[in-house]
Design a protein around this motif. Structure first.
Motif, short mmCIF file in Angstrom:
data_model
loop_
_atom_site.label_atom_id
_atom_site.label_comp_id
_atom_site.label_asym_id
_atom_site.label_seq_id
_atom_site.Cartn_x
_atom_site.Cartn_y
_atom_site.Cartn_z
N GLN A 122 -4.05 -2.64 -6.00
CA GLN A 122 -4.15 -3.33 -7.34
C GLN A 122 -3.41 -3.10 -8.08
O GLN A 122 -3.13 -3.69 -9.56
CB GLN A 122 -6.07 -2.82 -7.95
CG GLN A 122 -7.40 -3.87 -6.46
CD GLN A 122 -7.00 -2.76 -5.30
OE1 GLN A 122 -6.64 -1.94 -5.36
NE2 GLN A 122 -6.93 -3.30 -3.87
N GLN A 123 -3.21 -1.88 -8.43
CA GLN A 123 -2.71 -1.79 -10.65
C GLN A 123 -1.57 -2.22 -9.46
O GLN A 123 -0.72 -2.28 -10.71
CB GLN A 123 -2.97 -0.19 -10.21
CG GLN A 123 -3.97 0.31 -10.81
CD GLN A 123 -4.07 2.35 -11.01
OE1 GLN A 123 -3.98 2.54 -9.89
NE2 GLN A 123 -5.23 2.45 -11.79
N LEU A 124 -0.61 -1.82 -8.90
CA LEU A 124 0.55 -1.75 -8.39
C LEU A 124 0.78 -3.70 -7.86
O LEU A 124 1.92 -4.26 -8.57
CB LEU A 124 0.26 -2.04 -6.74
CG LEU A 124 2.44 -1.86 -6.47
CD1 LEU A 124 3.09 -1.12 -7.65
CD2 LEU A 124 2.80 -1.94 -5.15
N LEU A 125 -0.02 -4.34 -8.33
CA LEU A 125 -0.05 -5.66 -8.21
C LEU A 125 0.02 -6.06 -9.25
O LEU A 125 0.63 -7.01 -9.69
CB LEU A 125 -1.12 -6.72 -6.78
CG LEU A 125 -0.73 -6.22 -5.41
CD1 LEU A 125 -2.53 -6.25 -4.96
CD2 LEU A 125 0.13 -6.90 -5.26
N GLN A 183 0.82 -0.93 -0.03
CA GLN A 183 -0.15 0.28 -0.17
C GLN A 183 0.83 1.45 -0.30
O GLN A 183 0.74 2.23 -1.01
CB GLN A 183 -0.82 0.19 1.08
CG GLN A 183 -1.94 1.41 1.19
CD GLN A 183 -2.97 1.50 0.50
OE1 GLN A 183 -3.59 -0.12 -0.17
NE2 GLN A 183 -3.52 2.26 -0.50
N ALA A 184 1.88 0.92 0.85
CA ALA A 184 3.07 2.55 0.85
C ALA A 184 3.55 2.23 -0.89
O ALA A 184 3.66 3.38 -0.74
CB ALA A 184 3.62 2.47 2.22
N GLY A 202 3.24 -7.35 -8.83
CA GLY A 202 3.29 -8.71 -8.46
C GLY A 202 3.03 -8.26 -6.70
O GLY A 202 2.46 -7.63 -6.97
N SER A 203 3.77 -9.26 -6.40
CA SER A 203 3.96 -9.62 -4.56
C SER A 203 4.83 -8.68 -4.32
O SER A 203 5.52 -8.13 -4.10
CB SER A 203 4.00 -11.16 -4.54
OG SER A 203 5.53 -11.78 -4.52
N LYS A 204 5.05 -8.19 -2.80
CA LYS A 204 6.25 -7.94 -1.99
C LYS A 204 7.29 -8.34 -2.35
O LYS A 204 8.28 -7.96 -3.03
CB LYS A 204 5.27 -7.64 -0.68
CG LYS A 204 7.12 -6.46 0.06
CD LYS A 204 6.35 -6.13 1.31
CE LYS A 204 6.84 -7.59 2.21
NZ LYS A 204 6.87 -6.61 3.22
N ASP A 205 7.29 -9.81 -2.48
CA ASP A 205 8.08 -10.60 -2.27
C ASP A 205 9.09 -10.53 -3.41
O ASP A 205 10.74 -10.52 -3.76
CB ASP A 205 7.71 -12.27 -1.97
CG ASP A 205 7.89 -12.23 -0.94
OD1 ASP A 205 7.73 -11.38 0.51
OD2 ASP A 205 8.16 -13.18 -0.27
N GLU A 206 8.24 -10.43 -4.89
CA GLU A 206 8.87 -10.50 -6.19
C GLU A 206 9.36 -8.95 -6.47
O GLU A 206 10.25 -8.79 -7.05
CB GLU A 206 7.67 -10.31 -7.30
CG GLU A 206 7.21 -12.04 -7.40
CD GLU A 206 6.10 -11.51 -8.79
OE1 GLU A 206 6.19 -12.45 -9.82
OE2 GLU A 206 4.52 -12.13 -7.96
#
Length: 220
Positions: free
Chosen positions: A63-66, A52-53, A70-74
């Protein structure tokens, strides 16, 4: 894009322009996401960072970021991969015809310090990862170790040839890393002590002088 119902394809120019705008737009979004991710991860580390940050910093919804990252790990893994690749290319130490060990060591120190100050947030991501235990960067350790061993072997050859005072080459490298990395990790303190625009070349010369004297070489 669904096929056109018209028997004749549209002119090539009308097809290329939207695609160019699309690619340019995507590249800009990815660059904005990267900049936001570097800022957030460098300040909060992996554990303290939320998607979110990062999304808010990039001016996107979560949602756009994902969708793009992808995920935070990616996202974090991609940044670490960039750091490792950039460092391997930027901090090479190899023999060059017509250059003495003193010249090559001085150049190495200058490149390392300039990179640290020009890429402070990226450098601090690496430092934060080390402070957290280095678990996310574990896959890169063999590559990083091999690169470091190559540098250490070169230093050892110079020592065996009598070109440098005998020291532990691995410790020497880590001392250089520590002295140069300080200016990225403690940027706020450096700004208070030396001003917002520290004299980079003068600092690099001072560090290089310390290194060369430790190696039994003239700093001139």
């Amino acid at each position: 894009m669904p096929p056109s119902a018209e028997p004749v394809a549209p002119p090539r120019r009308t097809v290329r322009q939207p695609r160019q705008r699309h690619h340019a737009g995507r590249a800009q979004i990815l660059a904005t996401i990267r900049a936001s991710a570097i800022d957030v991860f460098s300040r909060h580390g992996f554990a303290g960072t939320t998607m979110q940050a990062v999304a808010e910093g990039a001016g996107l919804t979560k949602q756009q970021l994902l969708y793009y990252a992808g995920s935070k790990d990616e996202l974090y893994a991609n940044l670490l991969h960039e750091v490792v690749n950039e460092w391997r290319e930027a901090f090479s130490l190899t023999e060059e015809a017509g250059h003495t060990p003193a010249q090559l060591l001085r150049d190495y120190v200058h490149r390392k310090l300039h990179y640290a100050l020009a890429n402070g947030p990226v450098s601090r991501i690496f430092t934060a990862e080390m402070l957290a235990g280095g678990t996310h960067i574990a896959r890169y350790w063999p590559e990083m170790l091999a690169s470091t061993q190559n540098k250490a072997r070169l230093l050892q050859r110079w020592m065996d040839a009598g070109l440098l005072r005998r020291r532990d080459p691995l410790l020497l490298l880590q001392q250089i890393w520590g002295m140069t990395q300080y200016y990225a990790d403690y940027q706020a303190q450096v700004a208070v002590m030396m001003g917002a625009q520290p004299p980079v070349d003068a600092i690099a010369d001072e560090i290089a002088t310390t290194v060369l004297l430790a190696c039994g070489l003239s700093p001139d």
